[in-house]
Write an enzyme that holds these catalytic residues in place. Sequence first.
Site, mmCIF file in Angstrom:
data_model
loop_
_atom_site.group_PDB
_atom_site.id
_atom_site.type_symbol
_atom_site.label_atom_id
_atom_site.label_comp_id
_atom_site.label_asym_id
_atom_site.label_seq_id
_atom_site.Cartn_x
_atom_site.Cartn_y
_atom_site.Cartn_z
ATOM 1 N N THR A 293 0.862 -1.192 0.000
ATOM 2 C CA THR A 293 0.000 0.000 0.000
ATOM 3 C C THR A 293 0.896 1.239 0.000
ATOM 4 O OG1 THR A 293 -0.183 0.259 2.417
ATOM 5 C CG2 THR A 293 -1.752 -1.242 1.356
ATOM 6 N N GLY A 294 0.450 2.262 -0.709
ATOM 7 C CA GLY A 294 1.263 3.485 -0.800
ATOM 8 C C GLY A 294 2.525 3.248 -1.598
ATOM 9 N N THR B 196 3.201 4.423 -4.529
ATOM 10 C CA THR B 196 3.475 5.435 -5.549
ATOM 11 C C THR B 196 4.519 6.468 -5.161
ATOM 12 O OG1 THR B 196 1.631 6.709 -4.656
ATOM 13 C CG2 THR B 196 1.157 5.325 -6.576
ATOM 14 N N SER B 197 4.938 6.461 -3.896
ATOM 15 C CA SER B 197 5.826 7.554 -3.446
ATOM 16 C C SER B 197 6.649 7.116 -2.235
ATOM 17 C CB SER B 197 4.916 8.753 -3.094
ATOM 18 O OG SER B 197 5.612 9.729 -2.373
ATOM 19 N N GLY B 198 7.757 7.804 -2.018
ATOM 20 C CA GLY B 198 8.518 7.684 -0.777
ATOM 21 C C GLY B 198 8.963 6.278 -0.420
ATOM 22 N N ILE B 199 8.750 5.898 0.822
ATOM 23 C CA ILE B 199 9.234 4.610 1.342
ATOM 24 C C ILE B 199 8.556 3.443 0.600
ATOM 25 C CG2 ILE B 199 9.390 3.165 3.426
ATOM 26 C CD1 ILE B 199 9.352 5.881 5.052
ATOM 27 N N SER C 194 6.487 4.318 12.965
ATOM 28 C CA SER C 194 7.303 5.541 12.982
ATOM 29 C C SER C 194 7.965 5.616 14.351
ATOM 30 C CB SER C 194 6.383 6.750 12.785
ATOM 31 O OG SER C 194 7.051 7.944 13.126
ATOM 32 N N TYR D 292 -1.636 11.765 14.788
ATOM 33 C CA TYR D 292 -0.658 10.981 14.006
ATOM 34 C C TYR D 292 0.193 10.108 14.926
ATOM 35 C CZ TYR D 292 3.260 9.671 11.075
ATOM 36 O OH TYR D 292 4.214 8.930 10.406
HETATM 37 N N1 LIG Z 1 8.615 10.434 5.771
HETATM 38 C C1 LIG Z 1 8.727 10.401 7.064
HETATM 39 O O1 LIG Z 1 9.369 11.279 7.692
HETATM 40 C C2 LIG Z 1 8.114 9.251 7.833
HETATM 41 C C3 LIG Z 1 8.582 9.005 9.146
HETATM 42 C C4 LIG Z 1 8.023 7.960 9.851
HETATM 43 C C5 LIG Z 1 7.022 7.175 9.294
HETATM 44 N N2 LIG Z 1 6.582 7.430 8.033
HETATM 45 C C6 LIG Z 1 5.520 6.584 7.484
HETATM 46 O O2 LIG Z 1 5.939 6.030 6.270
HETATM 47 C C7 LIG Z 1 4.806 5.666 5.485
HETATM 48 C C8 LIG Z 1 5.036 6.103 4.055
HETATM 49 O O3 LIG Z 1 5.057 7.510 3.999
HETATM 50 P P1 LIG Z 1 6.127 8.335 3.127
HETATM 51 O O4 LIG Z 1 6.996 9.056 4.072
HETATM 52 O O5 LIG Z 1 6.729 7.461 2.104
HETATM 53 O O6 LIG Z 1 5.140 9.444 2.504
HETATM 54 P P2 LIG Z 1 4.661 9.738 1.010
HETATM 55 O O7 LIG Z 1 5.826 9.966 0.124
HETATM 56 O O8 LIG Z 1 3.655 10.840 1.178
HETATM 57 O O9 LIG Z 1 3.920 8.394 0.567
HETATM 58 C C9 LIG Z 1 2.674 8.034 1.095
HETATM 59 C C10 LIG Z 1 2.074 6.918 0.255
HETATM 60 O O10 LIG Z 1 0.799 6.565 0.825
HETATM 61 C C11 LIG Z 1 -0.193 6.624 -0.182
HETATM 62 N N3 LIG Z 1 -1.454 7.103 0.370
HETATM 63 C C12 LIG Z 1 -1.668 8.271 1.055
HETATM 64 N N4 LIG Z 1 -2.970 8.391 1.338
HETATM 65 C C13 LIG Z 1 -3.591 7.299 0.817
HETATM 66 C C14 LIG Z 1 -4.933 6.874 0.770
HETATM 67 N N5 LIG Z 1 -5.919 7.600 1.310
HETATM 68 N N6 LIG Z 1 -5.228 5.704 0.155
HETATM 69 C C15 LIG Z 1 -4.248 4.968 -0.417
HETATM 70 N N7 LIG Z 1 -2.946 5.313 -0.397
HETATM 71 C C16 LIG Z 1 -2.633 6.477 0.199
HETATM 72 C C17 LIG Z 1 0.322 7.615 -1.228
HETATM 73 O O11 LIG Z 1 -0.168 7.259 -2.518
HETATM 74 P P3 LIG Z 1 -1.300 8.068 -3.322
HETATM 75 O O12 LIG Z 1 -1.094 9.531 -3.072
HETATM 76 O O13 LIG Z 1 -1.055 7.647 -4.747
HETATM 77 O O14 LIG Z 1 -2.583 7.553 -2.791
HETATM 78 C C18 LIG Z 1 1.831 7.339 -1.188
HETATM 79 O O15 LIG Z 1 2.165 6.298 -2.043
HETATM 80 C C19 LIG Z 1 3.602 6.313 6.187
HETATM 81 O O16 LIG Z 1 2.896 5.334 6.901
HETATM 82 C C20 LIG Z 1 4.234 7.315 7.129
HETATM 83 O O17 LIG Z 1 3.424 7.572 8.257
HETATM 84 C C21 LIG Z 1 7.114 8.454 7.286
#
Ligand SMILES: NC(=O)c1ccc[n+]([C@@H]2O[C@H](COP(=O)([O-])OP(=O)(O)OC[C@H]3O[C@@H](n4cnc5c(N)ncnc54)[C@H](OP(=O)(O)O)[C@@H]3O)[C@@H](O)[C@H]2O)c1
Length: 254
Positions: A9-10, A12-15, A136, A149
Site C-alpha cells: 500500500t502506498g 506510488t511515493s517515498g518509502i 514511525s 498521528y
Molecule cells: N517520511 C517520514 O518522515 C516518515 C517518518 C516515519 C514514518 N513514516 C511513514 O511512512 C509511510 C510512508 O510515507 P512516506 O513518508 O513514504 O510518505 P509519502 O511519500 O507521502 O507516501 C505516502 C504513500 O501513501 C499513499 N497514500 C496516502 N494516502 C492514501 C490513501 N488515502 N489511500 C491509499 N494510499 C494512500 C500515497 O499514494 P497516493 O497519493 O497515490 O494515494 C503514497 O504512495 C507512512 O505510513 C508514514 O506515516 C514516514
Amino acid sequence: MTKKTALITGATSGIGYQLTELLAANGYDLILVARNEEKMLEIKAALPDHSVMVIKKDLSEQSAAKDVFQSVESAGLSIDVLINNAGFGLIGTFDTVPIEQQTQMIQLNVLALTELTAYFMPQLKRNKGRILNVASTAAFQPGPFMAVYFATKAFVLSLSEALAEELKGSGVTVTTLCPGPTSTNFGVVAHAEDIKMFSKTMDANRVAKIGYQAMMKGKSVVISGALNHAGAIAAKLLPRSWGAKAVRFVTKKS
Ligand SMILES: NC(=O)c1ccc[n+]([C@@H]2O[C@H](COP(=O)([O-])OP(=O)(O)OC[C@H]3O[C@@H](n4cnc5c(N)ncnc54)[C@H](OP(=O)(O)O)[C@@H]3O)[C@@H](O)[C@H]2O)c1
C-alpha cells in the site's frame, strides 16, 4: 517455479515506492495499492518481466480494505508479503486540524492496516508469509501538534508487536518498521516541511532497505538510523511527559 507476490500500500511515493523497487529487484510479482493510478501504471510499465496488478483505491474510505481483498481474490491471486505502508500525518493543534481529516488519518493509518492484515491473514498463513507494517519513531512517545498521528503510530507498533508474538510458530512473521524523519512527500502532505523535526532527514531508499532486510530476517521491530534508535531508547527510559516536551520542541511551528 512460481514467483512470490507482494502487496504494497502506498506504492506510488517515498518509502513505499522504494520498497516496491526492492521487491521487484528481488523477483516478486506485485500488487500495488494507492490513489495515483497513473503512477502505478508507470511502475507497471517499467517492470515488463513482472506480473503487476494495479488497484486504485482510497484506503481512507470505509470498506476500502475489503474491496482490495476481494479484487485480489477475484483475480485468483494470493499474497506472500503484505506491506502496510500507506499513511499520512498532519501538523497543527488538535482543535485547528479539521476532525474530518484526523478521522481520515485514523481510517488509513489504523483501520485500513488492521483490516488488510485481517483479510489477508488466511492467505499469509497458507503461504507462510511476511508482514511489514510501517509505523514511525512517533510510536514511542506522545506527539503534541501531531497528536493524532503519533497516536496512530503507537497503535501500529502495539498491534504489530502483539501479532508478531501471537503468530510465532504459524510461519507468518510480522515486522514493524519505525522510520524517523525521511525525505519523502510526507512533510509536504503534513504541512510540516518547515518544522525542526524535518531539518535532518534520511534517504527513503536507505529506510526501505532497512525495513526490507528486517522483514526478510523476521525481526519484530526495526528503527532506521542510529540517531532515531538513540531517541527511541531515551523515550523508553525517560518519563513520557519529557518525551512529549521534546516532541513539542521539534514540531511547534515558529
Ligand atoms: N517520511 C517520514 O518522515 C516518515 C517518518 C516515519 C514514518 N513514516 C511513514 O511512512 C509511510 C510512508 O510515507 P512516506 O513518508 O513514504 O510518505 P509519502 O511519500 O507521502 O507516501 C505516502 C504513500 O501513501 C499513499 N497514500 C496516502 N494516502 C492514501 C490513501 N488515502 N489511500 C491509499 N494510499 C494512500 C500515497 O499514494 P497516493 O497519493 O497515490 O494515494 C503514497 O504512495 C507512512 O505510513 C508514514 O506515516 C514516514
